[in-house]
Design an enzyme around this catalytic site. Structure first.
Site, PDB file in Angstrom:
ATOM      1  CG  ASP A   1      -1.809   1.172   1.348  1.00  0.00           C
ATOM      2  OD1 ASP A   1      -2.348   1.584   0.309  1.00  0.00           O
ATOM      3  OD2 ASP A   1      -1.962   1.701   2.459  1.00  0.00           O
ATOM      4  CB  THR A  24      -2.069   6.348   2.189  1.00  0.00           C
ATOM      5  OG1 THR A  24      -2.219   6.912   0.892  1.00  0.00           O
ATOM      6  CG2 THR A  24      -2.339   7.391   3.245  1.00  0.00           C
ATOM      7  CD  GLU A  76      -6.337  22.505  -2.600  1.00  0.00           C
ATOM      8  OE1 GLU A  76      -7.453  22.688  -3.084  1.00  0.00           O
ATOM      9  OE2 GLU A  76      -5.354  23.228  -2.871  1.00  0.00           O
ATOM     10  CG  PHE A  80      -8.078  19.151  -8.950  1.00  0.00           C
ATOM     11  CD1 PHE A  80      -6.967  19.597  -9.637  1.00  0.00           C
ATOM     12  CD2 PHE A  80      -8.251  17.787  -8.785  1.00  0.00           C
ATOM     13  CE1 PHE A  80      -6.038  18.693 -10.142  1.00  0.00           C
ATOM     14  CE2 PHE A  80      -7.330  16.881  -9.290  1.00  0.00           C
ATOM     15  CZ  PHE A  80      -6.221  17.341  -9.971  1.00  0.00           C
ATOM     16  CB  THR A  91       5.158  20.372  -9.745  1.00  0.00           C
ATOM     17  OG1 THR A  91       4.644  19.508 -10.771  1.00  0.00           O
ATOM     18  CG2 THR A  91       6.566  19.946  -9.386  1.00  0.00           C
ATOM     19  N   GLY A 101      -5.241   3.513  -3.458  1.00  0.00           N
ATOM     20  CA  GLY A 101      -6.516   4.110  -3.860  1.00  0.00           C
ATOM     21  C   GLY A 101      -6.366   5.547  -4.292  1.00  0.00           C
ATOM     22  CG  ASP A 102      -3.875   9.048  -2.928  1.00  0.00           C
ATOM     23  OD1 ASP A 102      -4.795   9.844  -3.157  1.00  0.00           O
ATOM     24  OD2 ASP A 102      -3.159   9.109  -1.918  1.00  0.00           O
ATOM     25  CE  LYS A 150      -5.134  -0.941  -2.062  1.00  0.00           C
ATOM     26  NZ  LYS A 150      -4.770  -0.319  -0.769  1.00  0.00           N
TER      27      LYS A 150
END
Length: 1134
Positions: free
Chosen positions: A441, A443, A578, A631, A685, A766-767, A853
């Protein structure tokens, strides 16, 4: 608002469902987050004063109280759609038909323990063979020797195995009990009641506090925020780091307090439980409680935005939820695989070898009967020989291997270099030495999920975190140049708040208004001005909501009170990126003080003297939010249009990916180069640009934008086109930001270590694709010279074919593929994809669901046949961990669910290197050596029995009987043989310094057919030599040949143990000397088996020395020659 209706059929019931166009937006089933939610949903988070409800007559379909609901309770059960009374007081009895809200990782219960353990043991040929041999001894015609010599060892083996299984499962159950005993507050008419998680039932009203894990699937009724909004963290469910916005049902949110919920009467409908965490269909029906039959119920549609799934965490405020699913019906449980009994590859190999040994036993038995001419009842003689030669398959092998595994597990847990490590499955430690694929994984496993602004580049100047004080000085200089100084702060704070709230746009109601407004154009472009413009834009362009840490959770501001007071701030957002940027602007002195649907207020803490840091007041700037463009994964950018209340100037600020922003900003000659530099350093970036709009220009844009918003066809495309035409051109390039997702300690070194050991690493997350790519580069999962190939957004089979063809031509690249493309690829080109991906050194799968997964794990296992290790830290990783051959769980910040379900639990990803390269190596090498030596110990005595029977007229008579046979495998040789678990072929430093040595282990050479047949030949030679020389030196009595042969056998085994040892340990020496002393002492204790007078004679001594030397000395010579002329690879490094 639009008032449309649709209908969905659930279990024969037609349930009207209304969607609120302006208060809720549907959540995209393909992993959408707050960042991709359109502006109307943002509006619903702050203003839901005008809900849309419909009064519908459901007749008997939706009950209003417990009495009318009772007729359906008998028909509904777990796994079906459900309709339950909203008010717990309307329930005449507790709803026990739904699953209990318990976490269960244990494999057995009171009734299934014995049959399942016995089944798992006897499904192996090895154990079934000994069961049949033991049962045969109850038949008088087949009995050979004492009954306990056959039944005793089998019972002992089963007892040890059952004790280990019970201990492991009991430990799992205790850990489950800890999770099930976590305390929660259930809302009752008499006030909150503290109950354990396992007592939560469908229909309960449960209070969830900030940072508390949600114990069951709930519908969100109330939050402490007046708007009804809250954020939840779902990284333990879907692996996404973004916070998700959740909205309370407005009809219950607007109640005065939680106790008023008990004054409502109605029902909640929820569709049948399923795995999809991005979809929910339900309705909330509320009646006024009047006896007037004309008062029809009000029905509110419920979507996924109104839910809090089990295993998520409430990130803001506190909330009241209505429980709709519990236990195995929850989304988290349905996405988690069931625990299975894992069998190591070494156990499978030993089981395979035992079948070969059985064939050897059968061939020898048939040979004995055939050479005897199949006389009389030959089949009885055949069975007697089978039983007589049964020691060829040693029952003690299981005992030694299981005890060895327990010893290895204890060594892992006591290793001070990996403190806190726990072995939860002590049956497979040797699997750690055979891993070829590591699926991890992202995170919380590779990263700490702590974003940090590391760098900002503005073309002619760059700033890092260490030089942020210089940014603060530039901001302060710019503000003072405009006429605002630290001395002004106390006197103008209130005034500036008034100006920010009341001044007309474009007006100049105070000196400070004009001064603060000065310098916003292109006239003055000195460095302080450029730095302030960049910081100001970053502080405005985001979706972050601030909250004062010391203030109560539920508070409101009137736009004036306390806005200028410097207090610590906490931030809530859907993306940690953010938050990192806004925290950086706070660090340099521009603080996001307040945000509403229509305004943003910045506090200028840069003007507070350092001596008053954290105290005092500061001026504030207020901006009207005119438009927000969120976004999305498609646009890869977000924008905002703001108007300063001080100057009246309108600015369009936008930030996004460099690939998109490069064509939107003005020409420059440094952006591409700096983006490349930051990307190589693993930083995410964002390019920031700004454009000043005149009032007329914005009016023209707004007119066109409103026209596009009411389009019937192609609304989204039309709106995007208007933004591109009117705003997204010729933006002033302000700068470039670099944000780092901080890696855990020593992650890069560990991944490099695994790569050098020949282990292919796959990252399943999952990102988003962009996030996963940055982490892969930062963690050095991707080599500097390695090409990155991205497969994303595929919609059709022909696109998959083209992508795979491209991948085939690239060689060893790093493949990055998103979840939807992976699903499509596996549907149409499964074999081709796995063939290509399995050969790559690194693969990154993004936007993976928990089920995906686990599917990837099983796919690699099925296609390659290699051993797969899965490592994760969250509840969304449990399925993957349980499906893998070896599951490693990290004890993370978000809980211990992965750790509890894993085979091994560690505190850091970096511990994986030592766990595999050192403990895995030792466990596998020692188990392989131990297994073969125990087999050799059984083979040699059986060969002696074969020679004895052949020499003495093929009679099925035991050579060694009773206590001699039992003592041979226990007190005489067991300790020296078992001491092999202390042996090691290389030192710890060499194993970690040369990870390439690990690659040899994955080939399985330590226990193979080659090594097995080598030991078989050794056993035949030694057994034959011992028996034939003993017979050749036969004296006047049979007891003498037994004494000579058995003594030579014991001494031979002790010498063979010494021959196999590479690194001596003091316990090895004591075990050999101790066993020899026990054997010598037993000669006087067992006069029935030994003639003491003969033992004390010279003839016994020289004859024993001769047969021992003949059987063992040649092997010492062969080993010496091999070490000289064909040393193993690790011997060259020692």
């Amino acid at each position: 608002m639009s008032k449309r209706r649709s209908a969905a059929s659930r279990n024969g019931e037609t349930i009207p469902m209304q969607r609120l166009d302006n208060s809720r937006a549907s959540i995209d089933r393909s992993h959408s987050s707050l960042s991709s939610i359109d502006t109307p949903l943002m509006a619903s988070a702050y203003d839901l004063d005008e809900p849309e409800m419909h009064r519908v007559n459901f007749e008997d379909t939706v009950p209003l109280n417990g009495n009318s609901n009772s007729s359906k309770k008998g028909r509904q059960g777990a796994g079906s759609a459900r309709t339950e009374p909203l008010n717990p007081l309307d329930n005449s009895f507790k709803k026990q038909r739904y699953p209990g809200n318990v976490v269960s990782n244990n494999k057995y219960n009171f009734f299934t323990f014995l049959p399942l353990v016995l089944f798992e043991q006897f499904k192996f040929f090895f154990n079934m063979y000994f069961l049949l041999v033991a049962l045969s001894q109850f038949v008088p015609q087949l009995r050979i020797g004492y009954l306990f010599t056959y039944v005793g060892p089998l019972v002992f083996v089963l007892a040890v195995t059952m004790a280990k299984e019970w201990h492991d499962d009991h430990a799992r159950k205790q850990r489950d009990n800890e999770a099930n005993s976590q305390r929660y507050m259930r809302l009752t008419p008499d006030g909150p009641q503290v109950i354990p998680s396992k007592k939560i039932r469908v229909g309960d009203l449960v209070i969830i506090e900030k940072n508390q894990r949600v114990p069951a699937d709930m519908v969100l009724l109330r939050t402490t925020e007046s708007s009804g909004a809250c954020f939840v963290r779902t990284d333990q469910l879907d692996g996404e780091t973004d916070w998700k916005l959740r909205i309370a049902v407005n009809a219950t949110q607007k109640l005065a307090d939680n106790h008023d919920l008990f004054a409502l009467h109605g029902s909640v409908f929820a569709d049948a439980p399923h795995k999809d965490i991005y979809d929910f269909v339900g309705t909330l029906t509320i009646s006024a409680g009047s006896d007037d039959t004309a008062n029809l119920p009000m029905t509110v549609p419920l979507g996924v935005e109104n839910t809090m799934w089990s295993n998520t965490t409430l990130a803001s405020g506190s909330a009241v939820g209505y429980v709709v699913y519990t236990g195995k019906d929850t989304r988290a449980a349905m996405n988690t695989g069931h625990a299975k009994t894992k069998v190591g590859i070494l156990d499978t190999e030993v089981n395979r070898l035992s079948k070969i040994l059985f064939v050897v036993t059968l061939v020898l038995s048939l040979a004995m009967v055939a050479l005897d001419g199949f006389k009389a009842v030959w089949y009885v003689t055949l069975f007697r020989f089978l039983i007589l030669f049964s020691s060829i398959i040693p029952i003690s092998l299981r005992v030694n291997l299981d005890m060895g595994k327990s010893f290895y597990s204890m060594g892992i847990e006591r290793d001070n270099s990996i403190p806190g490590s726990v072995v939860r499955n002590s049956m497979i430690p040797e699997e750690l030495g055979r891993i070829e694929y590591c699926l991890t994984d992202k995170t919380g496993t590779l990263t700490c999920n702590e974003m940090e602004m590391k760098r900002i580049h503005m073309g002619v100047m760059a700033y890092t975190l260490e030089t942020s004080d210089e940014v603060t000085r530039q901001v302060r200089a710019n503000l003072r140049d405009r006429g605002i100084t630290g001395a002004d702060a106390d006197s103008v704070t209130a005034g500036s708040s008034v100006i920010g709230a009341d001044a007309e746009p474009g007006g100049s109601s105070s000196k400070h208004s004009a001064l603060l407004a000065r310098g916003h154009g292109k006239a003055r472009r000195d460095m302080p001005q450029r730095v302030f413009d960049m910081v100001e834009s970053l502080a405005l362009c985001h979706n972050v909501t601030p909250a004062e840490e010391d203030a109560p959770e539920s508070h409101t501001h009137d736009g004036r009170v306390g806005l200028g007071v410097a207090r610590p701030m906490a931030y809530q957002a859907s993306s940690p990126d953010e938050v990192a940027i806004v925290k950086w602007t706070e660090h340099v002195g521009v603080v996001l003080a307040e945000r509403t649907l229509s305004t943003i207020t910045l506090r200028l803490d840069a003007l507070i003297p350092e001596s008053q840091a954290g105290m005092g007041t500061a001026p504030t700037l207020t901006y009207d939010v005119l438009q927000v463009f969120p976004f999305t994964s498609e646009s890869k950018r977000m924008g905002i249009v703001v108007r300063s209340r001080l100057s009246g100037e309108i600015h369009f600020v936008q930030k996004g990916a460099d690939a998109v922003m490069a064509r939107i900003v003005q020409y420059n000659d440094w952006l591409d180069e700096e983006c490349g530099n930051m990307a190589r350093d693993g930083l995410r970036t964002l390019v920031v640009g700004r454009k000043r709009l005149s009032a007329d220009a914005y009016a023209r844009f707004e007119t066109a934008y409103q026209r596009a918003k009411v389009s019937i066809v192609g609304r989204a495309e039309a709106m995007q086109q208007i933004v591109a035409d009117y705003l997204e051109s010729d933006l002033e390039l302000l700068g470039l930001t670099g944000v780092e997702d901080r890696l855990q300690d020593n992650v890069r070194a560990t991944l490099e270590l695994l790569g050098n050991a020949g282990i292919k690493v796959w990252m399943l997350t999952g990102d988003k694709v962009e996030t996963a790519t940055c982490v892969a580069v930062s963690a050095k999962l991707v080599r500097r010279d390695q090409l990155i190939h991205v497969i994303a957004g595929l919609k059709a089979a022909h696109e998959v074919s083209d992508a795979l063809e491209t991948l085939r031509t690239l060689g060893d690249c790093c493949l990055i593929i998103d979840g939807d493309s992976l699903h499509l690829t596996l549907d149409f080109y499964r074999d081709e994809f796995v063939q290509l991906a399995a050969g790559l050194s690194a693969v990154v799968c993004c936007r993976c669901s928990p089920t995906q997964k686990a599917d990837v794990v099983r796919l690699i296992q099925r296609y390659t046949g290699k051993r797969v290790l899965a490592v994760g830290d969250g509840g969304n990783d449990v399925s993957m961990i349980q499906a893998a051959d070896v599951g490693v769980g990290l004890v993370g910040k978000e809980g211990k669910q992965a750790s509890l379900a894993a085979d091994f639990s560690v505190n850091q990803f970096s511990y994986l290197g030592r766990l595999l390269l050192w403990h895995g190596r030792n466990s596998y090498k020692r188990s392989a050596k131990l297994a073969q030596f125990v087999i050799h110990r059984g083979l040699i005595i059986s060969i002696m029995q074969v020679v004895f029977s052949a020499l003495f007229y093929f009679a099925p008579i035991a050579l060694f009987q009773g206590l001699l046979l039992v003592g041979y495998t226990t007190v005489y040789t067991m300790a020296p043989v078992f001491s092999l678990v202390l042996d090691r072929d290389v030192t710890e430093d060499i194993a970690m310094l040369y990870p390439e040595l690990y690659a040899d282990l994955t080939k399985g050479r330590s226990l193979s057919y080659k090594t097995f047949f080598t030991w078989l030949l050794i056993s035949i030679y030694q057994g034959g030599a011992l028996m034939m020389i003993a017979v050749w030196l036969f004296d006047t009595e049979f007891i003498h040949v037994v004494s000579i042969a058995f003594t030579g056998l014991v001494l031979n085994e002790l010498l063979m143990v010494a021959l196999e040892i590479r690194t001596w340990h003091r316990w090895m020496i004591w075990s050999i000397l101790g066993s020899l002393a026990i054997y010598i002492a037993s000669i006087w204790v067992l006069p029935a088996y030994f003639d003491v007078s003969f033992i004390m004679s010279r003839a016994f001594v020289w004859k024993t020395v001769v047969i021992t030397a003949v059987s063992s000395v040649p092997l010492y010579i062969i080993k010496l020659l091999r070490r000289i002329y064909a040393p193993p690879s690790y011997a060259k490094l020692a």
